[in-house]
Design an enzyme around this catalytic site. Structure first.
Site, short mmCIF file in Angstrom:
data_model
loop_
_atom_site.label_atom_id
_atom_site.label_comp_id
_atom_site.label_asym_id
_atom_site.label_seq_id
_atom_site.Cartn_x
_atom_site.Cartn_y
_atom_site.Cartn_z
N LYS A 8 -15.87 -0.73 0.88
CA LYS A 8 -15.60 -1.98 1.62
C LYS A 8 -16.65 -2.13 2.72
O LYS A 8 -17.85 -1.97 2.48
CB LYS A 8 -14.17 -1.98 2.16
N HIS A 85 -12.19 -9.21 -6.02
CA HIS A 85 -11.32 -8.33 -5.26
C HIS A 85 -10.40 -9.17 -4.38
O HIS A 85 -10.74 -10.28 -3.98
CB HIS A 85 -12.15 -7.38 -4.39
N GLU A 133 -3.97 -4.96 -8.61
CA GLU A 133 -3.84 -4.48 -7.23
C GLU A 133 -2.94 -5.44 -6.44
O GLU A 133 -3.42 -6.46 -5.94
CB GLU A 133 -5.22 -4.44 -6.54
N ALA A 194 -9.99 3.01 -1.85
CA ALA A 194 -10.96 2.81 -0.77
C ALA A 194 -10.66 3.75 0.39
O ALA A 194 -11.28 4.78 0.55
CB ALA A 194 -10.94 1.35 -0.32
N SER A 195 -9.64 3.41 1.18
CA SER A 195 -9.38 4.16 2.41
C SER A 195 -9.06 5.62 2.17
O SER A 195 -9.35 6.46 3.01
CB SER A 195 -8.25 3.49 3.21
#
Length: 214
Positions: A8, A85, A133, A194-195
């Site tokens: 990101k 996304h 998602e 991601a995180s």
């Protein structure tokens, strides 16, 4: 299972994450890719890790200031791209245009979708994969495969009904090897996260945990 780490616009060191991903992929035999900011594609690709763009625009060469050209990211080492996304939504016609642009540049494609109905619509565009998602779970601590396993199963069924050649990935909240194993059990062929890696104190340890579920 394919593991795609989306960086990101997080304040992480993309080279540190890329190097960790490359080393864990080599040690485990897992397929792991990193998706950095467009400005970092070339130097991330230079680490030897499989590199994906976060987005490509639906246009070709021309007067398109501010666009991310598929050919440009490919020339800088990207092998694939995310499209649509949840944090960068496109109109359906532009999703189609971006898929076609990626095809011109020989990039693999993953089109993101919120729910099984959108997965079916995205699969009809002929990407390599579609990722389900739910936006409410993105960036959270609970994996979609745990919070709502039915949505993954329904997404797999929706894509299969349209085009069995389109793989289905799942994302949102994925952060552990158990999450990866659960996604595989539900029929997913890969995960997006991601995180769980980009914000981890130790990205290498986070990646090693992810592949432990394979």
């Amino acid at each position: 299972m394919f593991i795609l780490v989306n960086l990101k616009a997080y304040p992480c060191d993309p080279i540190d994450v890329a190097t960790a991903a490359r080393d864990v992929a080599e040690a485990s035999g897992a397929r792991i890719a990193v998706s950095p900011q467009a400005a970092d594609v070339a130097r991330v690709a230079d680490t030897g890790v499989e590199t994906w763009a976060q987005h490509v625009s639906p246009n070709a060469h021309g007067s398109h200031t501010g666009s991310t050209l598929a050919e440009a990211v490919a020339d800088n080492g990207a092998e694939g791209t995310l499209i649509n996304h949840s944090e960068n939504r496109l109109k359906l016609a532009d999703v189609d245009g971006s898929v076609r642009a990626a095809e011109r540049a020989d990039l693999e494609t993953i089109v993101c979708a919120n729910n099984p109905a959108q997965v079916g619509a995205a699969a009809a565009l002929g990407p390599d994969a579609v990722a389900v998602e739910p936006p409410e779970l993105i960036g959270g601590d609970v994996s979609v495969s745990t919070a709502d396993p039915g949505i993954v199963e329904d997404a797999v069924a929706a894509a299969d009904a349209v085009d069995p050649a389109v793989d289905v990935f799942c994302g949102a909240g994925v952060s552990t090897g158990e999450d990866v194993a659960a996604a595989a059990d539900l029929g997913a062929s890969g995960i997006l996260l991601a995180s769980g890696v980009a914000k981890a104190d130790d990205p290498r340890a986070a990646l090693e945990d992810l592949v432990s579920g394979l």
